[in-house]
Design a protein around this motif. Structure first.
Motif, PDB file in Angstrom:
ATOM      1  N   ALA A  31       0.838  -1.205   0.000  1.00  0.00           N
ATOM      2  CA  ALA A  31       0.000   0.000   0.000  1.00  0.00           C
ATOM      3  C   ALA A  31       0.872   1.253   0.000  1.00  0.00           C
ATOM      4  O   ALA A  31       0.558   2.236  -0.685  1.00  0.00           O
ATOM      5  N   ASP A  32       1.974   1.242   0.743  1.00  0.00           N
ATOM      6  CA  ASP A  32       2.894   2.374   0.759  1.00  0.00           C
ATOM      7  C   ASP A  32       3.457   2.616  -0.640  1.00  0.00           C
ATOM      8  O   ASP A  32       3.522   3.761  -1.097  1.00  0.00           O
ATOM      9  N   GLU A  33       3.851   1.549  -1.333  1.00  0.00           N
ATOM     10  CA  GLU A  33       4.353   1.687  -2.703  1.00  0.00           C
ATOM     11  C   GLU A  33       3.282   2.298  -3.607  1.00  0.00           C
ATOM     12  O   GLU A  33       3.578   3.170  -4.432  1.00  0.00           O
ATOM     13  N   LEU A  34       2.045   1.859  -3.458  1.00  0.00           N
ATOM     14  CA  LEU A  34       0.945   2.388  -4.256  1.00  0.00           C
ATOM     15  C   LEU A  34       0.759   3.877  -3.991  1.00  0.00           C
ATOM     16  O   LEU A  34       0.652   4.681  -4.922  1.00  0.00           O
ATOM     17  N   PHE A  35       0.739   4.264  -2.726  1.00  0.00           N
ATOM     18  CA  PHE A  35       0.551   5.673  -2.373  1.00  0.00           C
ATOM     19  C   PHE A  35       1.695   6.521  -2.919  1.00  0.00           C
ATOM     20  O   PHE A  35       1.470   7.637  -3.414  1.00  0.00           O
ATOM     21  N   GLN A  36       2.933   6.019  -2.826  1.00  0.00           N
ATOM     22  CA  GLN A  36       4.087   6.760  -3.348  1.00  0.00           C
ATOM     23  C   GLN A  36       3.985   6.908  -4.864  1.00  0.00           C
ATOM     24  O   GLN A  36       4.303   7.967  -5.421  1.00  0.00           O
ATOM     25  N   ALA A  37       3.552   5.844  -5.557  1.00  0.00           N
ATOM     26  CA  ALA A  37       3.404   5.902  -7.014  1.00  0.00           C
ATOM     27  C   ALA A  37       2.306   6.890  -7.402  1.00  0.00           C
ATOM     28  O   ALA A  37       2.456   7.652  -8.369  1.00  0.00           O
ATOM     29  N   ARG A  38       1.208   6.896  -6.655  1.00  0.00           N
ATOM     30  CA  ARG A  38       0.133   7.859  -6.935  1.00  0.00           C
ATOM     31  C   ARG A  38       0.621   9.285  -6.742  1.00  0.00           C
ATOM     32  O   ARG A  38       0.321  10.173  -7.540  1.00  0.00           O
ATOM     33  N   LYS A  39       1.375   9.508  -5.663  1.00  0.00           N
ATOM     34  CA  LYS A  39       1.898  10.847  -5.382  1.00  0.00           C
ATOM     35  C   LYS A  39       2.825  11.299  -6.511  1.00  0.00           C
ATOM     36  O   LYS A  39       2.745  12.438  -6.975  1.00  0.00           O
ATOM     37  N   ALA A  40       3.697  10.408  -6.957  1.00  0.00           N
ATOM     38  CA  ALA A  40       4.621  10.744  -8.047  1.00  0.00           C
ATOM     39  C   ALA A  40       3.848  11.046  -9.326  1.00  0.00           C
ATOM     40  O   ALA A  40       4.188  11.989 -10.057  1.00  0.00           O
ATOM     41  N   ALA A  41       2.797  10.278  -9.610  1.00  0.00           N
ATOM     42  CA  ALA A  41       1.988  10.517 -10.807  1.00  0.00           C
ATOM     43  C   ALA A  41       1.271  11.861 -10.719  1.00  0.00           C
ATOM     44  O   ALA A  41       1.196  12.602 -11.707  1.00  0.00           O
ATOM     45  N   GLU A  42       0.757  12.199  -9.533  1.00  0.00           N
ATOM     46  CA  GLU A  42       0.084  13.490  -9.347  1.00  0.00           C
ATOM     47  C   GLU A  42       1.066  14.641  -9.537  1.00  0.00           C
ATOM     48  O   GLU A  42       0.727  15.649 -10.163  1.00  0.00           O
ATOM     49  N   GLU A  43       2.281  14.492  -9.005  1.00  0.00           N
ATOM     50  CA  GLU A  43       3.290  15.538  -9.165  1.00  0.00           C
ATOM     51  C   GLU A  43       3.673  15.701 -10.630  1.00  0.00           C
ATOM     52  O   GLU A  43       3.843  16.823 -11.114  1.00  0.00           O
ATOM     53  N   LYS A  44       3.763  14.587 -11.347  1.00  0.00           N
ATOM     54  CA  LYS A  44       4.077  14.646 -12.777  1.00  0.00           C
ATOM     55  C   LYS A  44       2.950  15.337 -13.534  1.00  0.00           C
ATOM     56  O   LYS A  44       3.206  16.162 -14.422  1.00  0.00           O
TER      57      LYS A  44
END
Length: 93
Positions: free
Chosen positions: A62-75
């Motif tokens: 879940a942490d990996e998923l949240f980090q990936a979502r955050k990175a996608a939002e920043e992009k």
């Protein structure tokens, strides 16, 4: 219309049957990933009961998923800013 399929996968040395519409190769790849995460928790001293290992592995995934979502939002935000900058340059010319 999709047909439900059953795929047998190995997780922590046990065979599990997964039913769904996904391709068998995809299901097996996901199972390998989950099995690897469970193994990391178990080998990393976070062991204990199977439930504890599963919860810790789920938390890590879940942490990996949240980090990936955050990175996608920043992009996405960066892309929106750049598009606005380009539009402003075009409007000014």
């Amino acid at each position: 219309r999709h047909r439900e399929k059953a795929v047998d996968v190995g997780v922590l040395g046990q065979t599990c049957r997964v039913k769904g519409e996904a391709d068998a190769a995809y299901v097996k790849n996901v199972a390998r990933y989950v099995d690897g995460k469970l193994g990391e928790v178990s080998d990393g001293g976070g062991g204990g009961s199977p439930v504890r290992v599963a919860v810790l592995a789920a938390f890590n995934i879940a942490d990996e998923l949240f980090q990936a979502r955050k990175a996608a939002e920043e992009k996405d935000r960066w892309s929106e800013r750049k598009a606005a900058e380009i539009a402003a340059l075009l409007d000014g010319s």
